[in-house]
Write a protein that holds these residues in place. Structure first.
Motif, PDB file in Angstrom:
ATOM      1  N   ILE A 192       0.252  -6.405 -25.590  1.00 14.48           N
ATOM      2  CA  ILE A 192      -0.102  -6.439 -24.172  1.00 14.48           C
ATOM      3  C   ILE A 192       0.744  -7.474 -23.435  1.00 14.48           C
ATOM      4  CG2 ILE A 192      -1.989  -6.940 -22.564  1.00 14.48           C
ATOM      5  CD1 ILE A 192      -3.941  -5.924 -24.640  1.00 14.48           C
ATOM      6  N   ILE A 193       1.064  -8.600 -24.125  1.00 18.09           N
ATOM      7  CA  ILE A 193       1.887  -9.645 -23.494  1.00 18.09           C
ATOM      8  C   ILE A 193       3.229  -9.083 -23.073  1.00 18.09           C
ATOM      9  CG2 ILE A 193       3.018 -11.869 -23.869  1.00 18.09           C
ATOM     10  CD1 ILE A 193       0.847 -12.561 -25.847  1.00 18.09           C
ATOM     11  N   LYS A 194       3.860  -8.322 -23.955  1.00 17.43           N
ATOM     12  CA  LYS A 194       5.167  -7.738 -23.647  1.00 17.43           C
ATOM     13  C   LYS A 194       5.035  -6.705 -22.526  1.00 17.43           C
ATOM     14  CE  LYS A 194       9.410  -6.060 -24.237  1.00 17.43           C
ATOM     15  NZ  LYS A 194       9.761  -5.395 -25.508  1.00 17.43           N
ATOM     16  N   ARG A 195       3.989  -5.885 -22.584  1.00 23.97           N
ATOM     17  CA  ARG A 195       3.832  -4.839 -21.588  1.00 23.97           C
ATOM     18  C   ARG A 195       3.610  -5.437 -20.200  1.00 23.97           C
ATOM     19  NH1 ARG A 195      -0.658  -2.602 -23.356  1.00 23.97           N
ATOM     20  NH2 ARG A 195       0.478  -1.817 -25.169  1.00 23.97           N
ATOM     21  N   GLU A 196       2.792  -6.467 -20.125  1.00 27.30           N
ATOM     22  CA  GLU A 196       2.539  -7.100 -18.827  1.00 27.30           C
ATOM     23  C   GLU A 196       3.793  -7.780 -18.283  1.00 27.30           C
ATOM     24  OE1 GLU A 196      -0.687  -9.712 -19.571  1.00 27.30           O
ATOM     25  OE2 GLU A 196      -2.244  -8.170 -19.354  1.00 27.30           O
ATOM     26  N   MET A 197       4.601  -8.355 -19.186  1.00 30.74           N
ATOM     27  CA  MET A 197       5.822  -9.012 -18.727  1.00 30.74           C
ATOM     28  C   MET A 197       6.817  -7.992 -18.184  1.00 30.74           C
ATOM     29  SD  MET A 197       8.312 -11.668 -20.690  1.00 30.74           S
ATOM     30  CE  MET A 197       7.022 -12.893 -20.608  1.00 30.74           C
ATOM     31  N   VAL A 198       6.974  -6.870 -18.872  1.00 32.71           N
ATOM     32  CA  VAL A 198       7.900  -5.844 -18.403  1.00 32.71           C
ATOM     33  C   VAL A 198       7.443  -5.306 -17.051  1.00 32.71           C
ATOM     34  CG1 VAL A 198       8.824  -3.547 -18.875  1.00 32.71           C
ATOM     35  CG2 VAL A 198       8.666  -5.220 -20.719  1.00 32.71           C
ATOM     36  N   GLN A 199       6.130  -5.110 -16.898  1.00 36.11           N
ATOM     37  CA  GLN A 199       5.613  -4.648 -15.614  1.00 36.11           C
ATOM     38  C   GLN A 199       5.888  -5.671 -14.508  1.00 36.11           C
ATOM     39  OE1 GLN A 199       1.461  -3.868 -16.385  1.00 36.11           O
ATOM     40  NE2 GLN A 199       1.866  -1.933 -17.459  1.00 36.11           N
ATOM     41  N   SER A 200       5.730  -6.944 -14.847  1.00 42.66           N
ATOM     42  CA  SER A 200       5.996  -7.990 -13.858  1.00 42.66           C
ATOM     43  C   SER A 200       7.474  -8.025 -13.479  1.00 42.66           C
ATOM     44  CB  SER A 200       5.565  -9.350 -14.420  1.00 42.66           C
ATOM     45  OG  SER A 200       5.873 -10.385 -13.526  1.00 42.66           O
ATOM     46  N   ILE A 201       8.354  -7.830 -14.471  1.00 42.01           N
ATOM     47  CA  ILE A 201       9.792  -7.819 -14.191  1.00 42.01           C
ATOM     48  C   ILE A 201      10.152  -6.641 -13.304  1.00 42.01           C
ATOM     49  CG2 ILE A 201      12.083  -7.576 -15.229  1.00 42.01           C
ATOM     50  CD1 ILE A 201      11.015  -9.061 -17.671  1.00 42.01           C
ATOM     51  N   GLU A 202       9.627  -5.471 -13.640  1.00 41.69           N
ATOM     52  CA  GLU A 202       9.928  -4.287 -12.849  1.00 41.69           C
ATOM     53  C   GLU A 202       9.389  -4.412 -11.432  1.00 41.69           C
ATOM     54  OE1 GLU A 202       8.255  -1.172 -15.175  1.00 41.69           O
ATOM     55  OE2 GLU A 202      10.021  -0.987 -16.491  1.00 41.69           O
ATOM     56  N   LYS A 203       8.201  -5.001 -11.304  1.00 44.69           N
ATOM     57  CA  LYS A 203       7.633  -5.208  -9.977  1.00 44.69           C
ATOM     58  C   LYS A 203       8.468  -6.199  -9.176  1.00 44.69           C
ATOM     59  CE  LYS A 203       3.426  -6.802  -7.668  1.00 44.69           C
ATOM     60  NZ  LYS A 203       2.046  -7.316  -7.862  1.00 44.69           N
ATOM     61  N   GLU A 204       8.913  -7.247  -9.855  1.00 46.23           N
ATOM     62  CA  GLU A 204       9.706  -8.272  -9.169  1.00 46.23           C
ATOM     63  C   GLU A 204      11.056  -7.723  -8.725  1.00 46.23           C
ATOM     64  OE1 GLU A 204      10.726 -11.928  -7.580  1.00 46.23           O
ATOM     65  OE2 GLU A 204       8.778 -11.272  -8.350  1.00 46.23           O
ATOM     66  N   THR A 205      11.718  -6.957  -9.583  1.00 47.71           N
ATOM     67  CA  THR A 205      13.042  -6.441  -9.240  1.00 47.71           C
ATOM     68  C   THR A 205      12.985  -5.319  -8.218  1.00 47.71           C
ATOM     69  OG1 THR A 205      12.933  -4.988 -11.185  1.00 47.71           O
ATOM     70  CG2 THR A 205      14.066  -7.089 -11.442  1.00 47.71           C
ATOM     71  N   MET A 206      11.815  -4.682  -8.067  1.00 50.46           N
ATOM     72  CA  MET A 206      11.670  -3.641  -7.059  1.00 50.46           C
ATOM     73  C   MET A 206      11.105  -4.174  -5.753  1.00 50.46           C
ATOM     74  SD  MET A 206      12.818  -0.895  -8.391  1.00 50.46           S
ATOM     75  CE  MET A 206      12.214   0.322  -7.224  1.00 50.46           C
ATOM     76  N   ARG A 207      10.759  -5.470  -5.733  1.00 50.13           N
ATOM     77  CA  ARG A 207      10.154  -6.059  -4.531  1.00 50.13           C
ATOM     78  C   ARG A 207      11.157  -6.101  -3.389  1.00 50.13           C
ATOM     79  NH1 ARG A 207      10.768 -11.024  -2.860  1.00 50.13           N
ATOM     80  NH2 ARG A 207      11.538 -11.727  -4.893  1.00 50.13           N
ATOM     81  N   PRO A 208      10.749  -5.674  -2.188  1.00 47.92           N
ATOM     82  CA  PRO A 208      11.654  -5.805  -1.038  1.00 47.92           C
ATOM     83  C   PRO A 208      12.007  -7.265  -0.803  1.00 47.92           C
ATOM     84  CG  PRO A 208       9.798  -4.360  -0.528  1.00 47.92           C
ATOM     85  CD  PRO A 208       9.486  -5.029  -1.834  1.00 47.92           C
TER      86      PRO A 208
END
Length: 594
Positions: free
Chosen positions: A324-340
């Motif tokens: 879950i730690i890895k999955r949450e981090m990847v989601q956070s990275i993807e959210k951050e890189t897609m942030r306007p």
């Protein structure tokens, strides 16, 4: 808005929202997404074919997805060869292999220019000049690193700031010191190296094993200072090889690598719990960092141990990949890189201009002169070492005569006049140049100046010493031995000796750029001088009588021209008296008298 060059540069990286949007809620982050890093390496030892050896691809980093946030300090752990330094090289854009994946800072794809502007890399070795004080070291680094618009007052203010931040006030005016000259301690030298990088007030601070060689107390104080720097709004990432238990709680995040892959990356206070749930609890009195580094290492003492530990590490990597730690981090990275991206989070590349070339050269020359002037033995050697050979020449030759018997003596003197300055010029740079070269390697990699700028600065720095040393040598040798009595001829003789002396040092520092060891460089330089004297000077054997290949090579050797000039300068219109029908002692010359 379209008139801003930065918007066109980052076109397509994200949508630009209302410029009045509150940016304070956005924490600057560094994101590594799907990083894979391959290098090519030679197979087998270098003596088995050097350039003809096979090269194979090696994966150094694989499937790396990590996020670093401003205000946090992250420790990267792992055994030797796990990929810790390679990870820093990828972040700092210093990699030499093939990189797959993306590195983002503040939602923008990192390039070498962006990293150069916003990140600082503290290398493992302290490359400092031993004779400078802490304040002088930082002052000269500030001139090189800070924008050209900074004046002396502003540079001094930045120097005082980093001195206070790194706790160096009590040694600010103490010499750095080295193996011979006693100076500040090893921990204080580490702090100076870090302070140099903090002069630019970077957003990201990368450190490659900053605690190596330090005792436990010094290590704790250093890591505590780095933690304070991180909590003041910077991203601090450090690799550490032998972590101590007393610094464990100072880290915000821990990254554990093995075989180039992540075994764990998350909060430091959650690491023990994470591995405990996997069935690997930390013993009560054990250091968690050491314990889990050993857990993620491969034991290669024998084949069975290697197979078992390899399977264990692969299982740990797979477990983290599916966690879950890895999955949450990847989601956070993807959210951050897609942030306007807002107007104020754009990384402006219109940075203030760096110092001009002449300012950089003047700084380098002044720094080398101050460092040299404080080493009295080396300083005097530069001026007097060549002159110390003069008594041997005078004792051996004395005053030259004007008859035919003096021709051989004159040739021997001219041979020494071109050969000795080159040999003497090899001795001084072997002692002086290595620390200057090491400092150049670091500053050149930081992009502060080019190799051409460094070489020109070093040449300008040594010219006055060669001029004075050659002048003292020539004044004594030329007039005491009784060479051609003309000031014009003396000027040519002096210029020739100066050129030989200067060429000897330039050749030596060129060789020291190839061979890291000063002893090897000195041996190679001496060998080159001896070889070129044999086949190019004409003193040992006339040039038309040597092999054709040596005749061709001689055209590219300075010794050939130096020897020809000094011989022509001495013998042109020289009056030699020859006594006719002189009886010669046949026991002395093995000749039959007239």
């Amino acid at each position: 808005m379209s008139d801003n060059p930065c918007f066109s540069y980052f076109n397509g990286c994200g949508n630009i929202l209302d410029p009045d949007e509150d940016e304070e809620q956005i924490v600057p982050t560094l994101n590594l997404l799907n990083i894979n890093y391959d290098i090519k390496q030679y197979v087998g030892p270098w003596w088995k074919g050097a350039c003809f050896r096979k090269r194979q691809n090696k994966t150094v980093l694989s499937n790396i997805n990590v996020q670093f946030k401003s205000g946090e300090m992250t420790a990267i752990l792992g055994s030797s060869g796990s990929g810790k330094t390679s990870l820093l090289d990828v972040i700092s854009s210093r990699y030499t292999g093939k990189l797959y994946g993306k590195v983002y800072f503040n939602n923008y794809l990192c390039t070498a220019d962006i990293i150069k502007q916003y990140a600082a890399y503290v290398m493992q070795a302290d490359r400092l000049l031993h004779n400078l004080t802490v304040r002088e070291t930082l002052k000269y680094s500030g001139i090189l690193r800070l924008p050209g618009a900074y004046n002396d007052k502003e540079i001094n203010a930045e120097v005082n700031r980093v001195i206070a931040d790194m706790g160096l006030k009590h040694v600010a005016d103490s010499k750095i010191g080295g193996a011979v000259i006693r100076g500040i301690s090893g921990g204080e030298r580490r702090r100076v190296t870090i302070a140099i990088q903090l002069l630019q007030n970077p957003k990201i601070l990368l450190l490659d094993e900053p605690t190596t060689g330090l005792d436990s107390c010094t290590t704790r104080h250093l890591v505590s200072s780095l933690s304070d720097i991180a909590h003041n709004g910077k991203i601090v990432i450090m690799t550490i090889h032998q972590p101590r238990s007393d610094v464990f709680k100072l880290f915000d995040n821990i990254g554990l690598l093995s075989m180039g892959e992540i075994v764990y990356f998350g909060k430091a206070n959650q690491m023990v719990e994470y591995f405990g749930e996997l069935g690997y609890p930390c013993p009560t009195y054990a250091n968690p960092l050491d314990h889990y580094v050993d857990l993620a290492s491969i034991d290669r003492r024998d084949r069975d141990l290697e197979v078992r530990t390899f399977a264990k590490v692969e299982n740990l990597i797979m477990t983290y990949t599916n966690s879950i730690i890895k999955r949450e981090m990847v989601q956070s990275i993807e959210k951050e890189t897609m942030r306007p991206t807002t107007r104020r989070t754009i990384l402006h590349l219109d940075r203030p201009h760096p110092p001009i070339v002449f300012t950089v050269m003047f700084c380098l020359i002044r720094r080398m002169m101050v460092n040299l002037r404080r080493d009295r033995s080396i300083y005097l050697s530069r001026i007097l070492l060549l002159t110390m050979y003069v008594p041997f020449i005078l004792a051996f030759l004395g005053r030259l005569k004007d008859n035919q018997e003096s021709i051989q003596d004159r040739m021997g003197l001219l041979y020494q006049s071109t050969n000795v300055p080159m040999f003497v010029a090899v001795l001084v740079p072997v002692a002086v140049f290595p620390p200057i070269r090491d400092l150049y390697y670091r500053e050149c990699r930081d992009g502060l100046y080019s190799t051409t700028t460094f070489v020109l600065s070093y040449i300008i720095h040594i010219i006055p010493f060669h001029a004075v040393a050659s002048l003292i040598f020539c004044l004594i040798v030329y007039w005491v031995t009784g060479l051609y009595p003309s000031w014009d001829r003396f000027g040519i003789y002096y210029a020739d000796v100066f050129a030989m002396h200067f060429s000897g040092e330039i050749m030596t520092i060129g060789i020291m750029g190839v061979f890291y060891s000063p002893q090897v460089s000195q041996s190679v330089a001496s060998l080159v001088i001896s070889a070129t004297t044999l086949f190019s000077s004409g003193f040992i054997r006339t040039l038309p009588d040597i092999l054709q290949i040596f005749q061709w090579l001689s055209w590219g050797v300075v010794m050939k021209y130096g020897a020809e000039i000094v011989v022509a300068n001495e013998f042109h219109n020289l009056n030699i008296s020859c006594e006719a029908n002189k009886k010669v002692d046949k026991n002395k010359y093995n000749m039959i008298p007239d």
